[in-house]
Design a protein around this motif. Structure first.
Motif, PDB file in Angstrom:
ATOM      1  N   SER A 110     -29.330   6.382 -13.421  1.00 14.85           N
ATOM      2  CA  SER A 110     -28.377   7.485 -13.576  1.00 14.85           C
ATOM      3  C   SER A 110     -27.239   7.245 -12.602  1.00 14.85           C
ATOM      4  N   LEU A 111     -26.062   6.888 -13.122  1.00 14.60           N
ATOM      5  CA  LEU A 111     -24.933   6.520 -12.282  1.00 14.60           C
ATOM      6  C   LEU A 111     -23.702   7.322 -12.692  1.00 14.60           C
ATOM      7  N   VAL A 112     -22.803   7.505 -11.727  1.00 15.25           N
ATOM      8  CA  VAL A 112     -21.591   8.284 -11.955  1.00 15.25           C
ATOM      9  C   VAL A 112     -20.568   7.434 -12.700  1.00 15.25           C
ATOM     10  N   PHE A 113     -20.056   8.011 -13.811  1.00 13.95           N
ATOM     11  CA  PHE A 113     -18.960   7.337 -14.521  1.00 13.95           C
ATOM     12  C   PHE A 113     -17.706   8.210 -14.548  1.00 13.95           C
ATOM     13  N   ALA A 114     -17.809   9.482 -14.152  1.00 14.88           N
ATOM     14  CA  ALA A 114     -16.649  10.375 -14.148  1.00 14.88           C
ATOM     15  C   ALA A 114     -16.749  11.300 -12.940  1.00 14.88           C
ATOM     16  N   ARG A 115     -15.659  11.403 -12.201  1.00 15.71           N
ATOM     17  CA  ARG A 115     -15.594  12.291 -11.039  1.00 15.71           C
ATOM     18  C   ARG A 115     -14.588  13.410 -11.308  1.00 15.71           C
ATOM     19  N   MET A 116     -14.634  14.423 -10.443  1.00 15.87           N
ATOM     20  CA  MET A 116     -13.722  15.571 -10.543  1.00 15.87           C
ATOM     21  C   MET A 116     -13.700  16.141 -11.958  1.00 15.87           C
ATOM     22  N   VAL A 117     -14.861  16.326 -12.509  1.00 17.31           N
ATOM     23  CA  VAL A 117     -14.997  16.878 -13.851  1.00 17.31           C
ATOM     24  C   VAL A 117     -14.732  18.380 -13.781  1.00 17.31           C
ATOM     25  N   SER A 118     -13.898  18.882 -14.695  1.00 16.41           N
ATOM     26  CA  SER A 118     -13.543  20.302 -14.674  1.00 16.41           C
ATOM     27  C   SER A 118     -13.377  20.805 -16.100  1.00 16.41           C
ATOM     28  N   PRO A 119     -13.770  22.074 -16.382  1.00 10.24           N
ATOM     29  CA  PRO A 119     -13.547  22.645 -17.721  1.00 10.24           C
ATOM     30  C   PRO A 119     -12.082  22.885 -18.022  1.00 10.24           C
ATOM     31  N   GLY A 120     -11.217  22.926 -17.002  1.00 13.70           N
ATOM     32  CA  GLY A 120      -9.803  23.192 -17.217  1.00 13.70           C
ATOM     33  C   GLY A 120      -9.237  24.004 -16.077  1.00 13.70           C
ATOM     34  N   ALA A 121      -8.533  25.068 -16.424  1.00 15.32           N
ATOM     35  CA  ALA A 121      -7.941  25.929 -15.415  1.00 15.32           C
ATOM     36  C   ALA A 121      -9.018  26.721 -14.698  1.00 15.32           C
ATOM     37  N   TYR A 122      -8.611  27.390 -13.609  1.00 14.78           N
ATOM     38  CA  TYR A 122      -9.591  28.106 -12.782  1.00 14.78           C
ATOM     39  C   TYR A 122     -10.253  29.246 -13.535  1.00 14.78           C
ATOM     40  N   ASN A 123      -9.550  29.797 -14.566  1.00 16.44           N
ATOM     41  CA  ASN A 123     -10.153  30.880 -15.336  1.00 16.44           C
ATOM     42  C   ASN A 123     -11.120  30.370 -16.393  1.00 16.44           C
ATOM     43  N   GLU A 124     -11.312  29.064 -16.459  1.00 22.93           N
ATOM     44  CA  GLU A 124     -12.205  28.480 -17.460  1.00 22.93           C
ATOM     45  C   GLU A 124     -13.458  27.877 -16.828  1.00 22.93           C
ATOM     46  N   LEU A 125     -13.698  28.202 -15.552  1.00 21.69           N
ATOM     47  CA  LEU A 125     -14.806  27.555 -14.859  1.00 21.69           C
ATOM     48  C   LEU A 125     -16.164  27.983 -15.376  1.00 21.69           C
ATOM     49  N   ASP A 126     -16.209  29.094 -16.133  1.00 25.28           N
ATOM     50  CA  ASP A 126     -17.496  29.521 -16.683  1.00 25.28           C
ATOM     51  C   ASP A 126     -17.775  28.904 -18.046  1.00 25.28           C
ATOM     52  N   GLN A 127     -16.869  28.057 -18.535  1.00 20.73           N
ATOM     53  CA  GLN A 127     -17.112  27.392 -19.813  1.00 20.73           C
ATOM     54  C   GLN A 127     -18.182  26.312 -19.666  1.00 20.73           C
ATOM     55  N   SER A 128     -18.895  26.092 -20.748  1.00 15.41           N
ATOM     56  CA  SER A 128     -19.864  24.998 -20.791  1.00 15.41           C
ATOM     57  C   SER A 128     -19.144  23.731 -21.218  1.00 15.41           C
ATOM     58  N   ILE A 129     -19.442  22.632 -20.546  1.00 19.20           N
ATOM     59  CA  ILE A 129     -18.792  21.366 -20.870  1.00 19.20           C
ATOM     60  C   ILE A 129     -19.859  20.303 -21.114  1.00 19.20           C
ATOM     61  N   SER A 130     -19.493  19.314 -21.920  1.00 18.27           N
ATOM     62  CA  SER A 130     -20.428  18.223 -22.220  1.00 18.27           C
ATOM     63  C   SER A 130     -19.624  16.991 -22.613  1.00 18.27           C
ATOM     64  N   PHE A 131     -20.190  15.843 -22.299  1.00 22.38           N
ATOM     65  CA  PHE A 131     -19.590  14.578 -22.714  1.00 22.38           C
ATOM     66  C   PHE A 131     -20.172  14.166 -24.065  1.00 22.38           C
ATOM     67  N   VAL A 132     -19.301  13.643 -24.905  1.00 20.47           N
ATOM     68  CA  VAL A 132     -19.712  13.170 -26.241  1.00 20.47           C
ATOM     69  C   VAL A 132     -19.385  11.689 -26.334  1.00 20.47           C
TER      70      VAL A 132
END
Length: 961
Positions: free
Chosen positions: A406-428
Motif C-alpha cells: 500500500s503506497l501513496v500515489f496522490a497527496r493533498m487529496v481534497s473534495p474541493g472547496a472548504y464547504n465540500e469537505l463533507d463530501q465522499s471522494i473515491s479514486f476510479v
C-alpha cells in the motif's frame, strides 16, 4: 353529508340556505382562506356572497362587505379567482348580463375597481409599494362583454395572460389582458412644468435616465373629473419602448443624450395665429445626457424635432464610476474588487473556490465634481461543486516479494472547496481494461486505488491521501501505467458549473528488484553448560547460510546477537554474554558468560547482509533462537564494601543515623538456592562503647546506628554475609572514625551578690558553681572566665571584678562609694572550635550590690545625765530605705543602737533618717553606734562623742546636768 362512509367526513355547518350555482376559494394576504359563493337572486341576476375561515370557530363566516358594488358586482353566475404579478383578481358575472374583472384592494380590503398601478410596478418605478393614501387614484371598473358566462379560466400562453369565458350568450370568448403602461419614467431625474404646477391643462416634461426617454404629460384627462389626473401626450426615447403589446414610443434614432438627465429647459414660441388666437410650439432641452459620444467629449448637434422637444448636448465632461463596499458575508470573495468602466462594464476577479454575496454603493462622478445618487449593487456568487483535487506522485516504486503493498500515489487529496469537505471522494481506475502490465502476471489482482484519511491538520481540517494497494506474485518485478480520476458525490449540474470529477491523472507503478533477506538455521535448539564454564565453542552450529537470490551471492554476511530473553533467572539477560560470535563462513558459535550467571535464557540471532533496503528490500533475516541453560554452582553471592572508611562527628544527643550505599554489588543467589534468605552480620567491633545501638546493615548496603553522645574514637567493624542455612562468606572490614567535637563549658551563677561599702578587697567563694569543661572526655581542658560589668556609679570599683577557674569572685569597691553593678560572666575552654565545636559558654548575669553603711549625723538631746534613761532621737541616713536594705517594708527591724558600748533600750526605727531609743547610763563622752542587720550583712554607722554625760559638784552635791 357523511353518507354511507361513516365517520369519514364531518359536516361543518350550512353556509347559506340559498342554492349555490358557483364558487371558488383562495388565500388572501392578511385575510386568510376566502370562499366566494354565487347563488340565484332574482331573474338572471346571481347574488355573490363571501366567506372567511375562522380558526377559532373552525368554520367559514360571512363577510358581506368584501365586494364593492360600484362596478355592479352584485351577482355572480360564474366565479374564478386568479393571481397576476402579485395581485389577486376575481372574475364574475355582473348586472346587465355583463361580466367584470375585480381587483383586491389591500387597503379597503374589498374586491372592486382595477387599480391604476400595482405594487410590483411601483416597486420597479419608485422602489416602494403604492402608498396606502394613493391606492385608489385613477381606479376604474373593468367590464368584459362576455354575456353571462357559466365558467371562467385564467391562463398564460408564453408571456401573454388570457381569460377564457364560456356561456350561452356568446359561446366561448378569449380575452387578452393588455394594459397600457406609462413607460419612459424609470430613473426619472429631471422635470419641467409649463405654467403653474397645479394649473389644469398645463404640460409637464419628465426625463427618465434608465429608459433614456422624455415623457410629455398633461394635467387634463379627457372624460376624467378627478383632480391630479395626468394624461400622456407623447413618449420620446432613444430606443423603442413598449407602451403595450401593440404600441411603442416615438423618436427612436432621432433623439440622443437622455441616458443621465439632470435638468430640462423648456422654450415656447408663438408660431401661429388664427382668428386672433395664437398658439405656441414648445420645445424641451435635456441637459446632462451621457451618450457614449459625450463620454468621449464628442459633440452632438441639437436634433430639431418638429413635433416636440429638441435635445442639445451638455458641456463636454469625463465621468467615472465609484464603487464602494457596503458589506459582505465573505471577506475572501474577491481577488480583485468590483469596478465599473466608463462604458458601464462591471469587472471583478473572484477568489477560487470562494462564494457568498457582497453589497456595494455605486455612484457616477463627472469631471466637474458632481456625483449621482448612489445606487445599490449586489454581487452574489453561488457555490458550485468544485472538482476534487490532488497532487499525483508520477512514479510509485514498490518492491519484490512484499505480499500486499500500500503506497501513496496522490497527496493533498481534497473534495474541493472548504464547504465540500463533507463530501465522499473515491479514486476510479479508468484504464482497468487496458492496464497491460509488463509482465502480464505482475499483479495477482487489479490494483485498488483508495482514499485514506490522515486526520485533522493543524487547522482542524481533515486531510486525505491516495494509496494504491496491490499484490504481486513471489519473485515477479515489472511496471504498469495506471490512469485514474478522483470523483466526489456532490452536485453534477454542468449547466451551473458543477464538477464532480477531477482532471484525469496517471502514474507509473513499478515493482522494483530489491534485496532479499538472508537465511540460516541452528542445528540444535538447546545448549546446556555449567556456571562459570568459560569460553564455549560449537562448530557448525549455524547451517544453511544463504544471502538470498542467486544474484546476491557476493554479499558480505554478519551474524548479530539481536536479543536475550530471560526464561528462568534472576540475572539481567542483557548482560549475559561477555563474548558472542558466529562465523558467517562455517557457522561456528563462540561465547562466554558473565561470572556467577546461571539460569535459562532464550537467545535470538539474525543474519545481516550488505545488500541494502532500497525498494523495501530486507538486509536482515528472520530471527532464529536457541535456549541456553546454565546450571548453578551453589557459591556464595559476592558483595563489596563501597565505603570502607567512614568519618563521623561526635554526637551530643541520641540520634539514629542512616548511611546509604556502604555495602553493595550484591549478586543474586543461584537458581537452586532461591529459597535461602540473606543477611549481613557485624561479627567484629573493637569499640562497642561508641554505639548505643547497632551498627546494622540491610541487603541494600544501608548502615543504621545510634552513636553514644559525647564519645569519640575509632571502631573496626568486621562484616560477613550469611545464608539462612548457616553458610557464611568471608569477612570484610569497615572502619568508623568518630571525631571529637568540643562542647562549650557550662556553669551556674549566683544571681545576687552583696558587699558593704568600704569593705576593702572582697573574695567571694562559689559565685560560679557546677563548673564543667564539657562531657567527661573534655576534663583535660582548662577554663578562663571573662567578667564584664555595667554600673551607673562612676568609679564604683577600685579593683574590677575577676573570677578564677574555681568560681571565686574578687573585687574591691572604692571607699565611701556604694550602688549596683550588673555582671556578665562567661567561661571559655581551650578545646577549640574545629569541626563545628564550641569553646565558650553561655553568658550568665549577676547583680552585685554594694550596700551603704548608715550615717549618724546627730543625737538629740546630746547631753544626758550619767544615769541615762532619757529618750533620744538619732538623726542620719540609710537606716532602712529600700536602697540601703534592698527591700521595701512598712517597718524595719534588726536595728540596734549602742551608746558608749552599752545597748540603747526601746529602739524604734522611725524612718530611713531617724531612730529613737532610751539611753543607758554612762559617763563622759560616749560614741553612738547604729547597726542594721540585713541577712549576713551588718551595716554600721558611728558618731563619735555623740552623747555627753555631764557631772557638776555644787556645795558638795553631785548634780547631773
Amino acid at each position: 353529508d357523511t353518507g354511507s362512509v361513516e365517520g369519514r367526513f364531518a359536516a361543518l355547518g350550512v353556509l347559506s340556505t340559498a342554492a349555490a350555482v358557483s364558487f371558488d376559494a383562495i388565500e388572501l394576504p392578511g385575510v386568510g382562506h376566502t370562499l366566494a359563493v354565487g347563488s340565484p337572486a332574482s331573474g338572471t341576476i346571481q347574488a355573490l356572497q363571501m366567506f372567511v375561515w375562522d380558526d377559532v370557530a373552525a368554520s367559514f363566516g360571512a363577510r358581506p362587505a368584501m365586494v364593492d358594488t360600484v362596478c355592479g358586482a352584485s351577482g355572480a353566475n360564474a366565479l374564478r379567482f386568479f393571481e397576476l404579478e402579485g395581485e389577486v383578481y376575481l372574475l364574475g358575472a355582473t348586472q346587465g348580463a355583463l361580466s367584470g374583472v375585480m381587483q383586491w384592494n389591500r387597503v379597503r380590503r374589498v374586491f372592486g375597481r382595477m387599480l391604476a398601478i400595482t405594487d410590483a410596478a411601483n416597486l420597479a418605478l419608485r422602489f416602494e409599494a403604492v402608498p396606502d393614501v394613493e391606492i385608489d387614484i385613477h381606479a376604474e371598473c373593468l367590464w368584459l362583454d362576455a354575456g353571462l358566462p357559466r365558467d371562467w379560466e385564467f391562463m398564460h400562453v408564453g408571456q401573454t395572460p388570457l381569460i377564457v369565458a364560456s356561456g350561452t350568450a356568446r359561446g366561448t370568448l378569449l380575452v387578452e389582458l393588455d394594459f397600457d403602461m406609462v413607460t419612459g419614467l424609470r430613473g426619472a431625474s429631471a422635470l419641467a412644468v409649463k405654467g403653474a404646477p397645479t394649473a389644469a391643462g398645463e404640460d409637464i416634461w419628465v426625463a427618465g435616465g434608465a429608459d433614456k426617454a422624455l415623457v410629455q404629460l398633461n394635467r387634463t384627462c379627457e372624460g376624467v373629473e378627478e383632480p391630479g389626473c395626468l394624461a400622456v401626450r407623447s413618449i420620446f426615447a432613444e430606443q423603442p419602448l413598449s407602451i403595450s403589446r401593440t404600441r411603442e414610443s416615438e423618436g427612436a434614432g432621432l433623439v440622443q443624450g437622455l441616458s443621465n438627465p439632470r435638468a430640462i429647459e423648456r422654450r415656447c414660441d408663438v408660431k401661429y395665429c388664427e382668428d386672433l388666437i395664437c398658439g405656441e410650439v414648445c420645445n424641451a432641452t435635456v441637459i446632462g445626457g451621457l451618450d457614449r459620444g459625450e463620454l468621449e467629449c464628442g459633440p452632438f448637434p441639437p436634433t430639431p424635432i418638429s413635433y416636440g422637444p429638441a435635445v442639445s448636448p451638455p458641456k463636454c465632461q469625463n465621468v467615472s464610476f465609484v464603487v464602494e463596499a457596503a458589506g459582505t458575508d465573505n471577506e475572501l470573495l474577491f481577488m480583485a474588487s468590483p469596478r465599473i468602466t466608463a462604458e458601464g462594464e462591471l469587472q471583478f476577479t473572484l477568489t477560487e473556490m470562494e462564494f457568498g454575496s457582497a453589497d456595494f454603493h455605486v455612484s457616477l462622478l463627472d469631471s466637474e465634481g458632481a456625483s449621482s445618487p448612489a445606487r445599490p449593487l449586489r454581487v452574489v456568487v453561488e457555490p458550485v461543486n468544485n472538482a476534487p483535487t490532488y497532487e499525483v506522485v508520477p512514479q510509485v516504486n514498490g518492491g519484490r516479494d512484499q505480499a500486499v503493498q500500500s503506497l501513496v500515489f496522490a497527496r493533498m487529496v481534497s473534495p474541493g472547496a472548504y464547504n465540500e469537505l463533507d463530501q465522499s471522494i473515491s479514486f476510479v481506475l479508468t484504464n482497468e481494461l487496458q492496464l497491460n502490465p509488463t509482465p502480464s502476471n505482475l499483479f495477482l489482482a487489479t490494483p485498488n486505488l483508495t482514499v485514506v484519511s490522515l486526520g485533522p491538520n493543524a487547522d482542524g481540517l481533515e486531510e486525505w491521501e491516495g494509496r494504491v494497494v496491490w499484490e504481486s506474485p513471489p519473485g515477479v518485478t515489472g511496471s504498469a501505467t495506471l490512469e485514474f480520476v478522483l470523483v466526489d458525490d456532490g452536485p453534477t449540474d454542468s449547466a451551473r458549473g458543477d464538477q464532480s470529477q477531477s482532471e484525469p491523472g496517471m502514474f507509473e507503478l513499478i515493482v522494483q528488484v530489491n534485496n532479499a533477506p538472508p537465511r540460516f538455521s541452528f542445528v540444535q535448539s538447546t545448549i546446556e553448560i555449567p556456571e562459570d564454564a568459560g569460553m564455549q565453542v560449537f562448530p557448525n552450529f549455524a547451517t544453511g547460510i544463504n544471502p538470498g537470490y542467486p544474484n546476491e551471492a557476493g554479499q558480505a554476511l554478519t551474524f548479530v546477537l539481536s536479543e536475550v530473553v530471560s526464561l528462568d533467572t534472576v540475572f539481567d539477560p542483557s548482560l549475559l554474554f561477555t563474548q558472542f560470535n558466529i562465523s558467517a563462513e562455517d557457522g561456528t558459535l563462540q561465547f562466554d558468560t558473565e561470572v556467577n550467571y546461571n539460569g535459562a535464557y532464550q537467545v535470538f540471532v539474525q543474519l545481516v547482509d550488505d545488500g541494502g533496503t532500497e525498494f523495501f528490500g530486507r538486509n536482515v533475516s528472520d530471527a532464529q533462537n536457541f535456549t541456553l541453560i546454565i546450571s548453578a554452582n551453589g557459591t556464595m553471592p559476592t558483595w563489596a564494601v563501597l565505603q570502607r572508611d567512614i568519618m563521623l562527628l561526635e554526637q551530643r544527643a541520641l540520634v539514629e543515623e542512616v548511611l546509604d550505599g556502604v555495602l553493595g554489588n550484591l549478586s543474586a543467589l543461584p537458581e537452586d538456592e532461591r529459597d535461602q534468605q540473606l543477611s549481613f552480620l557485624v561479627v567484629e567491633n573493637n569499640a562497642t562503647f561508641l554505639f548505643v545501638q547497632g551498627p546494622d546493615f540491610d541487603l541494600k548496603g544501608t548502615m543504621r546506628f545510634v552513636l553514644n553522645p559525647h564519645r569519640s574514637g575509632f571502631a573496626l567493624l568486621g562484616i560477613r554475609l550469611e545464608k539462612s542455612n548457616g553458610e557464611v562468606g568471608e569477612i570484610q572490614y569497615v572502619t568508623v572514625s568518630v571525631a571529637q567535637v568540643n562542647d562549650a563549658p557550662t556553669l551556674t551563677l549566683r544571681s545576687m551578690i552583696a558587699s558593704l561599702e568600704s569593705a576593702g578587697p572582697e573574695t567571694l567563694l562559689d559565685v560560679a558553681r557546677e563548673i564543667l569543661t564539657g562531657p567527661p572526655d573534655e576534663d583535660w581542658q582548662r577554663l578562663t572566665f571573662t567578667v564584664r560589668f555595667n554600673t551607673s556609679v562612676s568609679g564604683l570599683f577600685a579593683s574590677a571584678p575577676q573570677m578564677d577557674p574555681q568560681g571565686t569572685l574578687r573585687f574591691e569597691v572604692t571607699p565611701e562609694l556604694h550602688g549596683e553593678a550588673l555582671l556578665w560572666v562567661s567561661a571559655a575552654d581551650d578545646g577549640g572550635t574545629e569541626l563545628g565545636g564550641a569553646n565558650v559558654s553561655a553568658t550568665h548575669y549577676a547583680r552585685l550590690k554594694v550596700f551603704p553603711n548608715p550615717r549618724v549625723f546627730s543625737v538629740t538631746p546630746r547631753l544626758s545625765a550619767v544615769s541615762g534613761g532619757g529618750v533620744v532621737t538619732i538623726a542620719g541616713i540609710f537606716f532602712g530605705s529600700a536602697y540601703s536594705r534592698d527591700f521595701r517594708a512598712e517597718s524595719y527591724g534588726d536595728v540596734a543602737v549602742t551608746v558608749g558600748g552599752e545597748r540603747c533600750a526601746d529602739v524604734v526605727h522611725v524612718s530611713d533618717v531617724a531612730v529613737t531609743c532610751v539611753l543607758p547610763a554612762g559617763l563622759g563622752r560616749a560614741d553612738v553606734v547604729v547597726e542594721v542587720q540585713d541577712g549576713v550583712l551588718t551595716r554600721r554607722g558611728v558618731l563619735e562623742a555623740g552623747v555627753l554625760y555631764s557631772e557638776l559638784y555644787l556645795a558638795g552635791l553631785l548634780t547631773v546636768e
